[in-house]
Structures are given as structure tokens and as C-alpha cells.
Design a protein around this motif. Structure first.
Motif, PDB file in Angstrom:
ATOM      1  N   VAL A   1      42.327 -13.841 -32.695  1.00  0.00           N
ATOM      2  CA  VAL A   1      43.433 -14.687 -32.926  1.00  0.00           C
ATOM      3  C   VAL A   1      43.189 -16.051 -32.027  1.00  0.00           C
ATOM      4  O   VAL A   1      43.553 -17.338 -32.433  1.00  0.00           O
ATOM      5  CB  VAL A   1      44.629 -14.185 -32.488  1.00  0.00           C
ATOM      6  N   LEU A   2      42.895 -16.031 -30.662  1.00  0.00           N
ATOM      7  CA  LEU A   2      42.681 -17.074 -29.996  1.00  0.00           C
ATOM      8  C   LEU A   2      41.577 -17.834 -30.260  1.00  0.00           C
ATOM      9  O   LEU A   2      41.720 -19.082 -30.161  1.00  0.00           O
ATOM     10  CB  LEU A   2      42.633 -16.616 -28.442  1.00  0.00           C
ATOM     11  N   THR A   3      40.508 -17.335 -30.681  1.00  0.00           N
ATOM     12  CA  THR A   3      39.172 -18.034 -31.181  1.00  0.00           C
ATOM     13  C   THR A   3      39.803 -18.880 -32.426  1.00  0.00           C
ATOM     14  O   THR A   3      39.175 -20.333 -32.652  1.00  0.00           O
ATOM     15  CB  THR A   3      38.163 -17.109 -31.369  1.00  0.00           C
ATOM     16  N   SER A   4      40.335 -18.104 -33.235  1.00  0.00           N
ATOM     17  CA  SER A   4      40.971 -19.397 -34.533  1.00  0.00           C
ATOM     18  C   SER A   4      41.653 -20.312 -33.963  1.00  0.00           C
ATOM     19  O   SER A   4      41.259 -21.574 -34.499  1.00  0.00           O
ATOM     20  CB  SER A   4      41.650 -18.312 -35.330  1.00  0.00           C
ATOM     21  N   ALA A   5      42.488 -20.365 -32.951  1.00  0.00           N
ATOM     22  CA  ALA A   5      43.253 -21.364 -32.635  1.00  0.00           C
ATOM     23  C   ALA A   5      42.560 -22.428 -31.786  1.00  0.00           C
ATOM     24  O   ALA A   5      42.694 -23.551 -32.315  1.00  0.00           O
ATOM     25  CB  ALA A   5      44.406 -20.762 -31.684  1.00  0.00           C
TER      26      ALA A   5
ATOM     27  N   CYS B   1      45.483 -22.853 -41.219  1.00  0.00           N
ATOM     28  CA  CYS B   1      44.252 -22.782 -40.992  1.00  0.00           C
ATOM     29  C   CYS B   1      44.066 -21.568 -39.771  1.00  0.00           C
ATOM     30  O   CYS B   1      43.040 -20.602 -39.892  1.00  0.00           O
ATOM     31  CB  CYS B   1      43.722 -23.999 -40.338  1.00  0.00           C
ATOM     32  N   TRP B   2      44.890 -21.646 -38.686  1.00  0.00           N
ATOM     33  CA  TRP B   2      44.867 -20.616 -37.635  1.00  0.00           C
ATOM     34  C   TRP B   2      45.012 -19.197 -38.558  1.00  0.00           C
ATOM     35  O   TRP B   2      44.334 -18.361 -38.244  1.00  0.00           O
ATOM     36  CB  TRP B   2      46.046 -20.822 -36.940  1.00  0.00           C
ATOM     37  N   LEU B   3      45.976 -19.009 -39.350  1.00  0.00           N
ATOM     38  CA  LEU B   3      46.117 -17.794 -39.899  1.00  0.00           C
ATOM     39  C   LEU B   3      45.090 -17.445 -41.008  1.00  0.00           C
ATOM     40  O   LEU B   3      44.707 -16.210 -40.838  1.00  0.00           O
ATOM     41  CB  LEU B   3      47.540 -18.060 -40.749  1.00  0.00           C
TER      42      LEU B   3
END
Length: 282
Positions: free
Chosen positions: A110-114, A180-182
Motif C-alpha cells: 500500500v505504501l509503496t504504491s503511494a 493509480c494508487w488503488l
């Protein structure tokens, strides 16, 4: 609260390895090189007309199918080594428990995507400088490009007039980053599950297939956009003006959240019943 703290500590353990992982620097260099290639015609136009552009290019960049594919492939490369079981991990899993450890890996995804998509946003702004300025609304250059004049200057980024007409820059930037994050979360957890159950390379291959799918959908049947998660991050595909038959923003967000919930449960169930095999870092 203690379990939440531990999941973030487990995620932080993965981030600490970034400084010695050459793959991180390679992905960053590839991103800089590709984005610079895409944005250089925009800079040349601004230099020629002696007028700066507002820094709100990210939503239009992600509406370009090949740019979307390249950026998603960079993200897939970043997380292709899921489920991140390296030499010290069996000991950590034993100490923390499989469910808590899996939660830590999901928090890491989750944090890597953000962080990844924030980096893309930041790079689009930096690479346009010094030809950027803050004007009211979208600004003169983006409005000009959205009228269909971009291609004649060699600009391949599609400055969709519907986005300009329907959304403010803040709305478009936040909406684009959010979807994009999701999508990044969905792809990351999907690779985690598939690599754990099938093989380490299978997850990246399937995720890459999802990233490539919009290229085929746009040339075949528009209805396939409803089953193409990667298509949902393009504001040119989503029905932001509520005047088309394309997927709505609420449909895309609901779809991402549902997929995240299903994949998270699968990740926990898969981890509970798998042997712990040490995997060499990619």
C-alpha cells in the motif's frame, strides 16, 4: 494498537532494503528517461511560444495508453519479488506470526504504491521546469492543447478536453493519483498471491497482462473497459462527465476496493497454508 505498530515495523523492514537494492535506482532512471522523452515536446513548445505550462500534466499522461503501460511496468518491476521472503524472513515470520507478517507485507505494498505514483507526479513537475508556472485553472497552454492543437507540435500526450471542461486541476490530480494508487495496491497484492501459490514469475506475468489489456480493449470492444482494471485509471475512459457508457468513477473505485478486499483475504489464507521458502532478491 500494538499489532498495527508491528505491521508498520514489518513494512519498514522492507523499505530499509531499498538503499542497497540496485533495482530501485534502475527503475528511477528508467522513469526519468521515459518521462523526459514524453515531456520534452511540451517543454520545446513552451520555449518556442515563451509561455509556461501549469504543472497539472499527470492526469493526461496517464490517459496515454503507452505511457500508462510503461509506468505500470515500472511498478510491476518494483514489486515483482513479492512475497518478499528473503534470508531473514523465516525468523521474522516465526516471531511475528504468519497473519501479522502478511499484514505487514500488504501495508508495504500500500505504501509503496503511494510512494511510486507520488514519485511519478513529482517527476512530471520537475521535468517540465523551468517552463512551469501557477496560473488560474488549467492555464493557457493546457487549454490550447486540449483544443486539439497538441499533435501539430509533436506532443503525443492526449490533453483531453473533457477532463479540462469537467474537472478542476486539483480534482483531476487527486482523482488520478487515487485511482493509480488503488490499482497499484491491487497489482501488488495480486503478485503476492500468485507468486506465493504458483511461482515467482507468474505474478509479474499476469500483472503485466493486466497492464497491457487497455491497448487491446481500446481497439476491440469498449464494454471490455468494465473488466479491465488498468483502464480505470484513465480519466479519458472513466465517465467523469456522466454522459457516456464508460465505467463511472464510483464503479472504478468500488471495483478496486472489492478486488483489494478479496485479494487480501486470499493472501492471508494462502500464507497460512504454505511452506516458508527463502527466495533470493530479484
Amino acid at each position: 494498537m500494538d499489532k498495527i505498530r508491528k505491521t508498520f515495523l514489518l513494512a519498514g523492514n522492507n523499505f530499509r532494503k531499498w538503499s542497497i537494492n540496485p533495482r530501485i535506482y534502475m527503475i528511477l532512471l528508467l522513469l526519468i528517461g521515459y518521462l523526459n522523452m514524453m515531456l520534452s515536446p511540451v517543454r520545446d513548445f513552451c520555449k518556442t511560444v515563451e509561455h509556461p505550462i501549469t504543472p497539472w500534466v499527470f492526469p493526461f499522461l496517464m490517459a496515454q495508453p503507452y505511457s500508462l503501460l510503461m509506468i505500470l511496468l515500472g511498478f510491476i518491476l518494483l514489486l515483482c519479488d513479492a512475497p518478499f521472503i528473503e534470508s531473514e524472513q523465516p525468523y521474522i515470520i516465526t516471531r511475528s506470526g504468519r497473519i501479522l507478517w502478511t499484514g505487514g507485507q500488504i501495508v508495504y505494498i500500500v505504501l509503496t504504491s503511494a510512494l511510486y505514483f507520488l514519485t511519478v507526479v513529482f517527476l512530471t513537475i520537475i521535468l517540465l521546469s523551468p517552463y512551469t508556472s501557477l496560473e488560474g485553472g488549467w492555464g493557457k497552454v493546457i487549454n490550447t492543447f486540449s483544443q486539439g492543437n497538441a499533435a501539430r507540435y509533436g506532443v503525443v500526450i492526449p490533453f483531453d478536453y473533457t477532463i479540462v471542461k469537467t474537472l478542476s486541476p486539483a480534482q483531476a490530480m487527486l482523482m488520478e493519483f487515487f485511482v493509480c494508487w488503488l490499482l497499484g495496491i491491487v497489482l501488488g497484492i495480486l503478485m503476492f498471491c500468485i507468486n506465493l501459490v504458483i511461482s515467482r514469475s507468474a505474478g509479474a506475468i499476469i500483472a503485466a497482462g493486466i497492464a497491457i489489456l487497455p491497448l487491446f480493449v481500446r481497439k476491440t470492444n469498449w464494454r471490455l473497459h468494465y473488466v479491465s482494471p488498468a483502464s480505470w485509471v484513465s480519466l479519458s475512459v472513466l465517465d467523469i462527465g456522466e454522459m457516456t457508457s464508460f465505467p463511472s468513477v464510483s464503479y472504478a473505485i468500488s471495483g478496486f476496493l472489492l478486488l483489494t478486499a478479496i485479494l487480501t483475504m486470499l493472501a492471508i489464507l494462502s500464507m497460512r497454508h504454505r511452506d516458508i521458502d527463502v527466495l533470493k532478491s530479484v
